[in-house]
Design a protein around this motif. Structure first.
Motif, mmCIF file in Angstrom:
data_model
loop_
_atom_site.group_PDB
_atom_site.id
_atom_site.type_symbol
_atom_site.label_atom_id
_atom_site.label_comp_id
_atom_site.label_asym_id
_atom_site.label_seq_id
_atom_site.Cartn_x
_atom_site.Cartn_y
_atom_site.Cartn_z
ATOM 1 N N LYS A 169 0.831 -1.204 0.000
ATOM 2 C CA LYS A 169 0.000 0.000 0.000
ATOM 3 C C LYS A 169 0.864 1.252 0.000
ATOM 4 O O LYS A 169 0.610 2.203 -0.741
ATOM 5 N N ASN A 170 1.889 1.263 0.834
ATOM 6 C CA ASN A 170 2.792 2.421 0.883
ATOM 7 C C ASN A 170 3.537 2.596 -0.439
ATOM 8 O O ASN A 170 3.748 3.712 -0.903
ATOM 9 N N TYR A 171 3.924 1.506 -1.048
ATOM 10 C CA TYR A 171 4.652 1.546 -2.307
ATOM 11 C C TYR A 171 3.754 2.100 -3.418
ATOM 12 O O TYR A 171 4.180 2.952 -4.200
ATOM 13 N N ILE A 172 2.521 1.626 -3.466
ATOM 14 C CA ILE A 172 1.598 2.059 -4.517
ATOM 15 C C ILE A 172 1.226 3.512 -4.353
ATOM 16 O O ILE A 172 1.174 4.276 -5.327
ATOM 17 N N SER A 173 0.974 3.937 -3.132
ATOM 18 C CA SER A 173 0.572 5.333 -2.913
ATOM 19 C C SER A 173 1.752 6.290 -2.899
ATOM 20 O O SER A 173 1.571 7.497 -2.875
ATOM 21 N N GLY A 174 2.927 5.743 -2.985
ATOM 22 C CA GLY A 174 4.148 6.476 -3.218
ATOM 23 C C GLY A 174 4.632 7.394 -2.200
ATOM 24 O O GLY A 174 5.218 8.371 -2.275
#
Length: 143
Positions: free
Chosen positions: A138-143
């Motif tokens: 989630k953190n990776y996708i939302s950057g």
């Protein structure tokens, strides 16, 4: 990758409940009920002897028409279980439990018994890992 040491760290140490081999099944059951657990380690002051579980009770006491108040734990406990080490992986633990059809395994450090890992501990750790992975993604996708 998680291992036995990781599980013990999350559990908060190496605590395990014990009963003397000369203790009765009734005493073991009371310890298990009071602590809401499914097993106790059978050991005397010097050595690990085995594990007494709910399965031992049902198969070796109830089904054999024995009585809990006069049957010794040493007569119905599980012995000769494979022993886990602190650096064993979750996959190794699960495979070993599956191979031996057990829900509890002792953990040793050399010749000293230091704790017990249950199938419930392994499942909790797997769930924790999955939550961490979802959080990371989630953190990776939302950057």
């Amino acid at each position: 990758m998680s291992n036995v040491a990781t599980i013990f760290a999350r559990k908060g140490g190496f605590n395990h409940l014990t009963i003397d081999p000369e203790g009765t099944v009734l005493e073991a059951l009371k310890i298990m009920a009071d602590n809401n657990v499914g097993s106790v380690v059978v050991r005397d002051s010097e050595k690990y002897h085995g594990i007494f579980t709910e399965r031992n009770y049902s198969r070796n006491v109830i089904l054999k028409d024995r009585h809990s108040h006069d049957t010794k734990v040493k007569d119905v406990m599980t012995i000769d279980l494979p022993q886990l080490k602190m650096l064993d992986t979750l996959d190794h633990c699960m495979q070993t439990m599956s191979d031996y059809n057990v829900q509890y395994l002792p953990v040793t450090d050399g010749t000293e018994m230091i704790g017990v890992i249950s199938i419930k501990d392994l499942i909790r750790e797997q769930v924790h890992q999955q939550k961490e992975l979802v959080k990371y993604l989630k953190n990776y996708i939302s950057g």
